[in-house]
Design a protein around this motif. Structure first.
Motif, PDB file in Angstrom:
ATOM      1  N   GLY A 251     -21.336 -18.780 -42.417  1.00 21.89           N
ATOM      2  CA  GLY A 251     -22.076 -18.855 -41.153  1.00 21.89           C
ATOM      3  C   GLY A 251     -21.240 -18.393 -39.978  1.00 21.89           C
ATOM      4  N   PRO A 252     -20.082 -19.059 -39.745  1.00 16.95           N
ATOM      5  CA  PRO A 252     -19.231 -18.655 -38.624  1.00 16.95           C
ATOM      6  C   PRO A 252     -18.777 -17.200 -38.706  1.00 16.95           C
ATOM      7  CG  PRO A 252     -18.505 -20.763 -39.489  1.00 16.95           C
ATOM      8  CD  PRO A 252     -19.576 -20.271 -40.405  1.00 16.95           C
ATOM      9  N   LEU A 253     -18.502 -16.733 -39.933  1.00 20.36           N
ATOM     10  CA  LEU A 253     -18.054 -15.348 -40.104  1.00 20.36           C
ATOM     11  C   LEU A 253     -19.147 -14.390 -39.647  1.00 20.36           C
ATOM     12  CD1 LEU A 253     -15.762 -13.594 -41.229  1.00 20.36           C
ATOM     13  CD2 LEU A 253     -16.905 -13.622 -43.429  1.00 20.36           C
ATOM     14  N   MET A 254     -20.389 -14.706 -40.040  1.00 15.87           N
ATOM     15  CA  MET A 254     -21.491 -13.850 -39.649  1.00 15.87           C
ATOM     16  C   MET A 254     -21.686 -13.877 -38.137  1.00 15.87           C
ATOM     17  SD  MET A 254     -24.853 -13.652 -41.934  1.00 15.87           S
ATOM     18  CE  MET A 254     -26.117 -13.720 -40.719  1.00 15.87           C
ATOM     19  N   GLN A 255     -21.563 -15.077 -37.570  1.00 18.16           N
ATOM     20  CA  GLN A 255     -21.708 -15.211 -36.124  1.00 18.16           C
ATOM     21  C   GLN A 255     -20.649 -14.386 -35.398  1.00 18.16           C
ATOM     22  OE1 GLN A 255     -21.667 -19.341 -35.169  1.00 18.16           O
ATOM     23  NE2 GLN A 255     -23.862 -19.313 -34.786  1.00 18.16           N
ATOM     24  N   CYS A 256     -19.437 -14.489 -35.895  1.00 16.35           N
ATOM     25  CA  CYS A 256     -18.313 -13.775 -35.294  1.00 16.35           C
ATOM     26  C   CYS A 256     -18.546 -12.268 -35.355  1.00 16.35           C
ATOM     27  CB  CYS A 256     -17.041 -14.171 -36.030  1.00 16.35           C
ATOM     28  SG  CYS A 256     -15.658 -13.106 -35.773  1.00 16.35           S
ATOM     29  N   LEU A 257     -18.967 -11.778 -36.520  1.00 15.32           N
ATOM     30  CA  LEU A 257     -19.198 -10.342 -36.668  1.00 15.32           C
ATOM     31  C   LEU A 257     -20.380  -9.880 -35.827  1.00 15.32           C
ATOM     32  CD1 LEU A 257     -18.554  -9.877 -40.506  1.00 15.32           C
ATOM     33  CD2 LEU A 257     -17.071  -9.247 -38.621  1.00 15.32           C
ATOM     34  N   GLN A 258     -21.390 -10.770 -35.758  1.00 16.95           N
ATOM     35  CA  GLN A 258     -22.563 -10.438 -34.952  1.00 16.95           C
ATOM     36  C   GLN A 258     -22.202 -10.317 -33.470  1.00 16.95           C
ATOM     37  OE1 GLN A 258     -25.720 -12.479 -36.711  1.00 16.95           O
ATOM     38  NE2 GLN A 258     -26.769 -10.518 -36.546  1.00 16.95           N
ATOM     39  N   SER A 259     -21.361 -11.248 -32.993  1.00 15.20           N
ATOM     40  CA  SER A 259     -21.010 -11.175 -31.576  1.00 15.20           C
ATOM     41  C   SER A 259     -20.124  -9.961 -31.291  1.00 15.20           C
ATOM     42  CB  SER A 259     -20.347 -12.475 -31.095  1.00 15.20           C
ATOM     43  OG  SER A 259     -19.214 -12.736 -31.833  1.00 15.20           O
ATOM     44  N   ARG A 260     -19.327  -9.576 -32.284  1.00 11.45           N
ATOM     45  CA  ARG A 260     -18.534  -8.350 -32.123  1.00 11.45           C
ATOM     46  C   ARG A 260     -19.446  -7.141 -32.006  1.00 11.45           C
ATOM     47  NH1 ARG A 260     -12.759  -9.017 -33.874  1.00 11.45           N
ATOM     48  NH2 ARG A 260     -12.424  -6.860 -33.292  1.00 11.45           N
ATOM     49  N   LEU A 261     -20.502  -7.156 -32.832  1.00 13.53           N
ATOM     50  CA  LEU A 261     -21.464  -6.056 -32.825  1.00 13.53           C
ATOM     51  C   LEU A 261     -22.138  -5.962 -31.464  1.00 13.53           C
ATOM     52  CD1 LEU A 261     -22.874  -3.922 -34.658  1.00 13.53           C
ATOM     53  CD2 LEU A 261     -24.623  -5.633 -35.090  1.00 13.53           C
ATOM     54  N   GLU A 262     -22.561  -7.149 -30.944  1.00 14.50           N
ATOM     55  CA  GLU A 262     -23.203  -7.185 -29.621  1.00 14.50           C
ATOM     56  C   GLU A 262     -22.270  -6.603 -28.562  1.00 14.50           C
ATOM     57  OE1 GLU A 262     -26.304  -8.092 -28.670  1.00 14.50           O
ATOM     58  OE2 GLU A 262     -26.695  -8.189 -30.831  1.00 14.50           O
ATOM     59  N   LYS A 263     -21.019  -7.044 -28.626  1.00 15.46           N
ATOM     60  CA  LYS A 263     -20.027  -6.600 -27.656  1.00 15.46           C
ATOM     61  C   LYS A 263     -19.861  -5.083 -27.736  1.00 15.46           C
ATOM     62  CE  LYS A 263     -15.321  -7.341 -26.704  1.00 15.46           C
ATOM     63  NZ  LYS A 263     -14.125  -7.808 -27.406  1.00 15.46           N
ATOM     64  N   ASN A 264     -19.760  -4.588 -28.964  1.00 15.94           N
ATOM     65  CA  ASN A 264     -19.601  -3.143 -29.152  1.00 15.94           C
ATOM     66  C   ASN A 264     -20.809  -2.379 -28.620  1.00 15.94           C
ATOM     67  OD1 ASN A 264     -17.106  -3.335 -30.281  1.00 15.94           O
ATOM     68  ND2 ASN A 264     -17.824  -3.290 -32.397  1.00 15.94           N
ATOM     69  N   LYS A 265     -22.006  -2.965 -28.792  1.00 13.87           N
ATOM     70  CA  LYS A 265     -23.213  -2.310 -28.276  1.00 13.87           C
ATOM     71  C   LYS A 265     -23.140  -2.204 -26.759  1.00 13.87           C
ATOM     72  CE  LYS A 265     -26.647  -3.341 -31.829  1.00 13.87           C
ATOM     73  NZ  LYS A 265     -27.567  -4.415 -32.229  1.00 13.87           N
ATOM     74  N   HIS A 266     -22.665  -3.297 -26.120  1.00 16.39           N
ATOM     75  CA  HIS A 266     -22.526  -3.286 -24.659  1.00 16.39           C
ATOM     76  C   HIS A 266     -21.559  -2.206 -24.213  1.00 16.39           C
ATOM     77  CE1 HIS A 266     -25.048  -6.477 -23.316  1.00 16.39           C
ATOM     78  NE2 HIS A 266     -24.512  -7.352 -24.170  1.00 16.39           N
ATOM     79  N   ILE A 267     -20.432  -2.136 -24.916  1.00 17.15           N
ATOM     80  CA  ILE A 267     -19.427  -1.126 -24.574  1.00 17.15           C
ATOM     81  C   ILE A 267     -20.025   0.266 -24.711  1.00 17.15           C
ATOM     82  CG2 ILE A 267     -17.186  -0.151 -25.229  1.00 17.15           C
ATOM     83  CD1 ILE A 267     -16.366  -2.951 -26.154  1.00 17.15           C
ATOM     84  N   LEU A 268     -20.757   0.460 -25.807  1.00 21.51           N
ATOM     85  CA  LEU A 268     -21.377   1.757 -26.060  1.00 21.51           C
ATOM     86  C   LEU A 268     -22.334   2.110 -24.928  1.00 21.51           C
ATOM     87  CD1 LEU A 268     -21.520   3.899 -28.351  1.00 21.51           C
ATOM     88  CD2 LEU A 268     -23.609   2.773 -29.101  1.00 21.51           C
ATOM     89  N   GLU A 269     -23.109   1.116 -24.517  1.00 19.61           N
ATOM     90  CA  GLU A 269     -24.080   1.334 -23.454  1.00 19.61           C
ATOM     91  C   GLU A 269     -23.388   1.758 -22.159  1.00 19.61           C
ATOM     92  OE1 GLU A 269     -27.176  -1.697 -21.825  1.00 19.61           O
ATOM     93  OE2 GLU A 269     -27.215  -1.741 -24.036  1.00 19.61           O
ATOM     94  N   SER A 270     -22.346   1.010 -21.790  1.00 20.08           N
ATOM     95  CA  SER A 270     -21.672   1.329 -20.525  1.00 20.08           C
ATOM     96  C   SER A 270     -20.966   2.682 -20.615  1.00 20.08           C
ATOM     97  CB  SER A 270     -20.704   0.208 -20.131  1.00 20.08           C
ATOM     98  OG  SER A 270     -19.637   0.168 -21.022  1.00 20.08           O
ATOM     99  N   LEU A 271     -20.463   3.010 -21.788  1.00 20.16           N
ATOM    100  CA  LEU A 271     -19.816   4.317 -21.955  1.00 20.16           C
ATOM    101  C   LEU A 271     -20.835   5.442 -21.816  1.00 20.16           C
ATOM    102  CD1 LEU A 271     -17.260   3.778 -24.867  1.00 20.16           C
ATOM    103  CD2 LEU A 271     -16.751   4.277 -22.483  1.00 20.16           C
ATOM    104  N   ASN A 272     -22.018   5.196 -22.383  1.00 22.25           N
ATOM    105  CA  ASN A 272     -23.078   6.199 -22.273  1.00 22.25           C
ATOM    106  C   ASN A 272     -23.491   6.421 -20.828  1.00 22.25           C
ATOM    107  OD1 ASN A 272     -23.562   7.365 -24.755  1.00 22.25           O
ATOM    108  ND2 ASN A 272     -24.802   5.630 -25.467  1.00 22.25           N
TER     109      ASN A 272
END
Ligand code: ZN
Length: 284
Positions: A251-272
């Motif tokens: 559970g925690p591992l999935m949560q951790c990876l999911q929040s990393r994914l969200e963060k990366n999406k944000h970074i991608l958005e701002s870079l775009n």
């Protein structure tokens, strides 16, 4: 010649740490993939988690199959990255004990160094509460073995501490991510094996135990009852441990990876956005 220092990528460190913290009942182990540069510095880029075949204390043996598998994985990675990567180290955990390698560890390390003198050993001491009561304190050491006895005499190996640094990397590389998601599978398989074994042992034990009883009582119903109870008990224990794993690890591992994914999406958005505005400035 000994290794001068070890650089461990943060992604690989994260995998080792997650692995080491996954169980306090027994030692866990794995292999490190990396390269040695001209200054005798070992760069570890990825790790492979291993299933332990022998769970007795201090038995951290790696089977030839596991080594071959790791070597081919390193080869694949070397092709992908264009770097001379190979299996260059091993790590294991010391739950509830100090970080220092045991005599067996030092001997095992010496054996690996015979195959490859660049080979290093990492130990993660965890769940070890010292007198200052450092709860949740994890200690890591990196070592090699040196032979202290003079030429011609039986070898006497001693630990040689190697300085090591955790190196920042922008993202967790794919092999590290793959290793990380292997962990729930490894743990699940281990529980399943334990369950199957318990079923086997109990049924054997019941046969002997109850055959004598059956002769005495000449009654078969009790055997059946006992067996059902045992089955229910074993599967309840199995279910409980799988649920526990889901709760504390998967559970925690999935949560951790999911929040990393969200963060990366944000970074991608701002870079775009940045890219768009720069393109606009260029065109005007
Ligand atoms: Zn050890």
């Amino acid at each position: 010649m000994a290794i001068s220092c070890v650089h461990l990528k943060a992604g690989a460190y994260m995998v080792c740490l997650t692995h080491a913290l996954s169980t306090e009942r027994e030692e866990i182990m794995g292999l490190c993939i990396g390269e040695v540069d001209v200054n005798r510095v070992v760069h570890i880029v990825s790790v492979i988690m291993l299933r332990r075949s022998d769970k007795r204390k201090d038995r951290v043996e790696i089977s030839p199959e596991q080594l071959t598998h790791a070597a081919s994985q390193a080869e694949r990675l070397a092709l992908q990255t264009g770097k001379p990567l190979r299996v260059l180290g091993w790590y294991h955990s010391h739950p509830h004990i100090t970080v220092w390698p045991s005599h067996v560890d030092v001997r095992t390390q010496a054996m690996y160094q015979m195959m490859d003198e660049g080979f290093v050993g990492l130990i993660f001491s965890c769940f070890h509460d010292d007198k200052t009561n450092n709860l949740g304190h994890v200690t890591v050491t990196c070592f090699q073995s040196t032979n202290q006895s003079p030429e011609g005499e039986p070898p006497m190996y001693e630990r040689l501490e190697i300085p090591f640094h955790i190196v920042r990397n922008e993202s967790i590389n794919e092999p590290c991510l793959n290793a990380l998601i292997q962990l729930p599978r490894i743990l699940h398989d281990e529980e399943e094996d334990a369950y199957n074994q318990a079923q086997l042992v109990k049924s054997n034990h019941l046969d002997v135990h109850n055959r004598a009883e059956m002769d005495q009582l000449n009654e078969g119903n009790m055997v059946c009852d006992n067996r059902i109870l045992n089955d229910v008990h074993n599967s309840a224990v199995f279910t409980k441990s799988v649920c526990h794993q889901l709760e504390v690890l998967t559970g925690p591992l999935m949560q951790c990876l999911q929040s990393r994914l969200e963060k990366n999406k944000h970074i991608l958005e701002s870079l775009n956005k940045e890219k768009e505005s720069i393109l606009q400035q260029l065109s005007s």
